[in-house]
Design an enzyme around this catalytic site. Structure first.
Site, mmCIF file in Angstrom:
data_model
loop_
_atom_site.group_PDB
_atom_site.id
_atom_site.type_symbol
_atom_site.label_atom_id
_atom_site.label_comp_id
_atom_site.label_asym_id
_atom_site.label_seq_id
_atom_site.Cartn_x
_atom_site.Cartn_y
_atom_site.Cartn_z
ATOM 1 N N GLU A 1 11.358 2.751 -31.291
ATOM 2 C CA GLU A 1 12.219 2.819 -29.934
ATOM 3 C C GLU A 1 11.595 4.074 -29.087
ATOM 4 O O GLU A 1 11.342 3.952 -27.924
ATOM 5 C CB GLU A 1 13.530 2.798 -30.087
ATOM 6 N N CYS B 1 19.032 3.447 -34.532
ATOM 7 C CA CYS B 1 19.917 4.652 -34.977
ATOM 8 C C CYS B 1 20.370 5.347 -33.961
ATOM 9 O O CYS B 1 20.474 5.211 -32.904
ATOM 10 C CB CYS B 1 18.889 5.479 -35.786
#
Length: 172
Positions: free
Chosen positions: A63, A91
């Site tokens: 990401e 996360c």
């Protein structure tokens, strides 16, 4: 706001398959198989896969790398109007980056019971104390994403057991 998987579109599945292709690249390089793709309307702006081991960088999550590429390409840190497709729920670090980049929509495959920060363990991307909310669609191609992770960690455990077995063999 959490959007249930039954609102998944063919377009979501198409772009998630591109993220899964990135995850398979990570797998082939012995990286945790997580892939990401950022899209504006129907155009892929950026794609990336985990490179923590290759780069020896704890922030080299799919990401983060994808957000960096998109920001460079668009010459803006504000990524509003974009959708991020990722094979596993982000996360805390990645969820924070999604929030800070002002990404409008997050589509992910499988929930992360240990570190999921888009509704499972935390909900950073939709914390009411923050000034930006991200629309979430969860469970897109969930089975494929989960299987890829499972295969990776089974292979890792097998290789670890094999190495331990070989190291315990008497030398001749």
């Amino acid at each position: 706001m959490l959007v249930t998987p039954n609102t998944t579109t063919n377009q979501d599945e198409h772009f998630m398959h591109l993220a899964l292709a990135q995850a398979r690249l990570a797998f082939s390089r012995k990286e945790v198989p997580i892939g990401a793709v950022i899209v504006r309307e129907e155009e892929v702006i950026a794609r990336a896969f985990n490179r923590r081991e290759s780069d020896q960088d704890p922030t080299a999550h799919a990401e983060i790398l994808c957000i960096r590429k998109a920001a460079r390409k668009l010459k803006s840190w504000r990524l509003s109007g974009l959708t991020l497709y990722v094979t596993i729920e982000p996360c805390p670090m990645c969820a924070g980056a999604i929030y800070l980049a002002r990404i409008d929509r997050l589509v992910y495959g499988v929930r992360d019971e240990r570190a999921g920060s888009a509704g499972t363990l935390y909900n950073i991307v939709n914390d009411p104390r923050l000034n930006h909310r991200v629309q979430i669609t969860a469970g897109v191609c969930e089975g494929e994403a989960a299987q890829l992770m499972q295969d990776f960690f089974e292979r890792l455990r097998y290789n670890l057991r094999y190495k331990i077995k070989r190291s315990n063999r008497p030398r001749s």
